[in-house]
Design a protein around this motif. Structure first.
Motif, PDB file in Angstrom:
ATOM      1  N   SER A  15       0.849  -1.187   0.000  1.00 28.03           N
ATOM      2  CA  SER A  15       0.000   0.000   0.000  1.00 28.03           C
ATOM      3  C   SER A  15       0.884   1.236   0.000  1.00 28.03           C
ATOM      4  N   TRP A  16       0.994   1.850  -1.153  1.00 22.85           N
ATOM      5  CA  TRP A  16       1.775   3.069  -1.351  1.00 22.85           C
ATOM      6  C   TRP A  16       3.179   2.941  -0.769  1.00 22.85           C
ATOM      7  N   ASP A  56       1.975   2.694   6.608  1.00 20.24           N
ATOM      8  CA  ASP A  56       0.559   3.028   6.779  1.00 20.24           C
ATOM      9  C   ASP A  56       0.138   3.115   8.245  1.00 20.24           C
ATOM     10  N   GLN A  58      -1.161   4.429  11.695  1.00 18.96           N
ATOM     11  CA  GLN A  58      -2.129   5.446  12.080  1.00 18.96           C
ATOM     12  C   GLN A  58      -1.872   5.856  13.530  1.00 18.96           C
ATOM     13  N   SER A 119      -0.775  13.605   6.857  1.00 23.53           N
ATOM     14  CA  SER A 119      -0.143  12.439   6.257  1.00 23.53           C
ATOM     15  C   SER A 119       1.311  12.783   5.978  1.00 23.53           C
ATOM     16  N   TRP A 140       7.513   5.472   1.946  1.00 27.19           N
ATOM     17  CA  TRP A 140       6.250   5.034   2.546  1.00 27.19           C
ATOM     18  C   TRP A 140       5.571   6.205   3.235  1.00 27.19           C
ATOM     19  N   ARG A 141       4.355   5.962   3.713  1.00 27.95           N
ATOM     20  CA  ARG A 141       3.571   6.995   4.390  1.00 27.95           C
ATOM     21  C   ARG A 141       3.110   6.510   5.761  1.00 27.95           C
ATOM     22  N   THR A 143       0.368   8.297   9.156  1.00 24.16           N
ATOM     23  CA  THR A 143      -0.564   9.373   9.482  1.00 24.16           C
ATOM     24  C   THR A 143      -0.462   9.736  10.957  1.00 24.16           C
TER      25      THR A 143
END
Length: 692
Positions: A15-16, A56, A58, A119, A140-141, A143
């Protein structure tokens, strides 16, 4: 001429996330990939075995650092400029890039906190140089959380700490982060001399609550237990309100030599109101004689462990002390978390692992629930955060509520123990869930044990009552799991120490040893267990002085030492029903001390014969072999009047002329080699004071 290009390969099943490879191109245009570059298959994060925050992730703290670990030693000169960070609200984030003490973990620390709810994109450029070549890159990201996790420590206060932000300095070929300086406190919570008595604590009214459910209340037999050695000797260099201890089992043949380290903790009269008067740190020898004591200031959490580290230093709360009881350093909490006082460990390399709870209000099935998610962090000796494990990354809210216990405080997991296993990984004790082992290099959960509602990876094969609400679960040298099982709120409610052997192929847990003290002890909370070097087991029964019906006073041993066959070879109680959060024993080889404060010397005539005596001791000293006693008309006195072999914590000498003649007294501690260690202050006789 050689030119550098960066090639991007998108991993479609992630994922991204992108993985970058740095390659060199010769003048003739031939592509020459550097050895060790590119994505290393079998790794979870491209070329890296560990990244933080996770892909990803959170609910990330706005004060987080960013870290990657390749698994090999990295050349310090290759790290600068290799991490780029962009926030959806912050824009390009400026910060510092450093190499941690392990030489493998590269850390980015932003100059400012991230914005709430934004983000964040992290780009690690290819080119981190290892012995094998150049590592590839990664993107990568994650949040940042929408609201602050600090219920008692607002971000504005944390932002002020940025003014004390760590500075980069080179160490050899590595760059490290210096933690903010800590104000020098010579006492460091440790005493400089004997305590000045401040009044005796009023006696407690011990309701003689008879044992129920087969439990035995120690108060029923307390008067039959002999008092500890220091109480038999009527010492004068300790305060009158010093805790009174009884030896229900004086040390017997087969006891482990060494010193018992413990604290005292008064329990609740109900589950919310705690009585905490005069919290102490204490060490006793096998005879029940004092080795060291100090009354800790209110800033310390008396629940915390008083332990000797693998490097043979003394640790309490989040501080490290040397063999002179001077504070070496204080570890600060990373990423804005608040340290949980249940446990804290310092490794032999000077790094520290600690526990936290991260509070969030989450929507679940149409309602808002409070969840205190467990977080475990590790920092190196310079304060660099090199590892973080967050429950948010490994469990859904559904799983947290299924595995744990939901209450008004959101205490679903209740972390109460953290330790490093013999193979270098982490073992976490979660009172409301069970025990888990986590790969320290990758963060992956290796296994989960116990608990209920599907939490465990193992089936118990010979255990009719698996552990519950445990403390101090850890992996011992043989690979087994040893823990203190409080077992409250379950059938039987009998506390015990228990050891399990895990079969990782068959996924079974087999009980191989336990000690229940005759099924007589109830322990609401706290407690510890330690396997000693001679094979004995040291058990602290915790309980906080509370009985099964939560009324009256209840007494359980704070230290029981048993042989493998269950024979008790030493046991101690607090006379007034207090207990300790944990108790540990360390050998004389593991702990020795020569305190920075001088020996204590007092003149006293409160004995039954009213004869003046000088009483002397050196609180904390373990290497005193003899005492030299000096007297003289002037101070400091020069005439050696006695040489006394040290046989106990405190000694005394009669000074019968103290009322008639002005004399000065002083004592000097001497070690076994005849070296003079430290002298006491000079004390004058009563007659000197009359003549003034």
């Amino acid at each position: 001429m050689r030119r550098h290009f960066v090639f991007c390969v998108v991993a479609l099943n992630w994922s991204w996330v992108s993985s970058f490879t740095e390659a060199e191109v010769d003048d003739d245009g031939a592509l020459a990939a550097l050895e060790g570059s590119g994505r290393q298959f079998g790794r979870q994060f491209g070329p890296f075995e560990y990244i933080h925050p996770r892909l990803d992730a959170q609910l990330v703290s706005p004060l987080t650092t960013i870290a990657v670990r390749q698994g090999s030693l990295i050349k310090a000169e290759s790290i600068q400029g290799k991490i780029k960070v962009h926030g959806s609200k912050s824009g390009n984030v400026q910060g510092e890039i450093v190499l941690a003490a392990d030489g493998q973990t590269v850390i980015f620390r932003g100059n400012k906190p991230f914005k709430l709810g934004e983000s964040v994109q992290v780009s690690v450029l290819g080119g981190l140089k290892t012995a094998a070549g150049f590592a590839g890159g990664l993107q990568w990201r994650f949040t940042v959380r929408e609201s602050l996790p600090f219920s008692t420590d607002p971000l504005s206060k944390r932002e002020k700490l940025q003014e004390q932000r760590r500075k980069i300095r080179p160490v050899g070929k590595s760059y490290v982060l210096d933690p903010p300086s800590v104000p020098d406190d010579a006492k460091s919570g440790m005493m400089d001399d004997y305590f000045i008595p401040r009044g005796v604590r009023e006696g407690s009214n011990h309701t003689m609550m008879r044992g129920t459910f087969g439990f035995k209340n120690g108060f029923e037999l307390m008067n039959t237990f002999p008092v500890a050695k220091y109480l038999q000797r009527n010492y004068k260099t300790i305060p009158p309100y010093f805790p009174r201890i009884r030896m229900s089992v004086p040390a017997k043949e087969g006891v482990q030599e060494g010193y018992v380290f413990f604290t005292n903790r008064r329990g609740p009269t109900n589950q919310r109101e705690f009585e905490r008067e005069h919290p102490w740190l204490m060490m006793l020898d096998n005879e029940g004689d004092i080795v060291f004591f100090t009354e800790v200031p209110g800033m310390y959490d008396s629940r915390g462990n008083l332990i000797v580290t693998d490097a043979k230093m003394l640790s309490f709360d989040a501080a490290l002390f040397d063999h002179r009881f001077k504070k070496v350093k204080t570890f600060t909490e990373p990423h804005g978390y608040k340290k949980d006082g249940h446990d804290f460990k310092i490794d032999k390399d000077g790094g520290a692992i600690m526990m936290h709870e991260d509070t969030q209000y989450m929507r679940h099935k149409g309602r808002t629930v409070r969840i205190n998610a467990a977080v475990f962090t590790e920092q190196d000796k310079y304060g660099n955060p090199v590892f973080e494990w967050r429950m948010w990354d490994y469990m859904t809210v559904d799983e947290m509520l299924q595995f744990g216990m939901l209450n008004d405080q959101g205490d679903v997991a209740h972390p109460n123990g953290i330790s490093r296993s013999p193979d270098g990984n982490h073992v976490y004790s979660l009172r409301h869930m069970g025990v888990m082992k986590v790969n320290r290099r990758t963060g992956d959960v290796m296994w989960r044990l116990g608990g209920h509602h599907g939490f465990s990876d193992f089936k118990f094969v010979n255990e009719p009552r698996p552990f519950a609400f445990q403390h101090f679960a850890h992996e011992i040298k043989n690979g087994n799991i040893l823990m203190f099982d409080n077992h409250v709120n379950h059938d039987g409610e009998v506390a015990r120490a228990v050891e399990y052997q895990l079969d990782h192929k068959a996924k079974t847990a087999t009980k191989v040893w336990e000690y229940t003290h005759g099924n007589q002890i109830y322990s609401l909370a706290n407690g510890s267990v330690q396997r000693l070097s001679n094979g004995n087991t040291a058990i602290c029964w915790g309980g906080m002085g509370v009985g099964p019906d939560m009324q009256g006073d209840w007494s359980a041993p704070f230290y029981t030492e048993v042989k493998p066959n269950g024979e008790v070879v030493m046991e101690m109680y607090f006379e007034d029903g207090q207990n300790s959060h944990s108790a540990h024993k360390y050998t004389r080889d593991q702990w020795w001390a020569e305190p920075h404060w001088p020996p204590a010397l007092v003149l006293d005539s409160s004995n039954k014969d009213k004869i003046p005596r000088i009483h002397f001791s050196w609180n904390g000293a373990t290497n005193v072999a003899k005492w030299l006693v000096y007297q003289g008309e002037n101070g400091p006195p020069k005439r050696l009047t006695k040489t006394i072999d040290r046989k106990q914590f405190e000694h005394f000498v009669k000074v019968e002329r103290a009322r008639q003649v002005c004399e000065h007294y002083q004592v000097v501690a001497v070690d076994s080699n005849g070296k003079r260690l430290k002298a006491s202050a000079v004390v004058k006789s009563y007659a000197c004071k009359k003549n003034q």
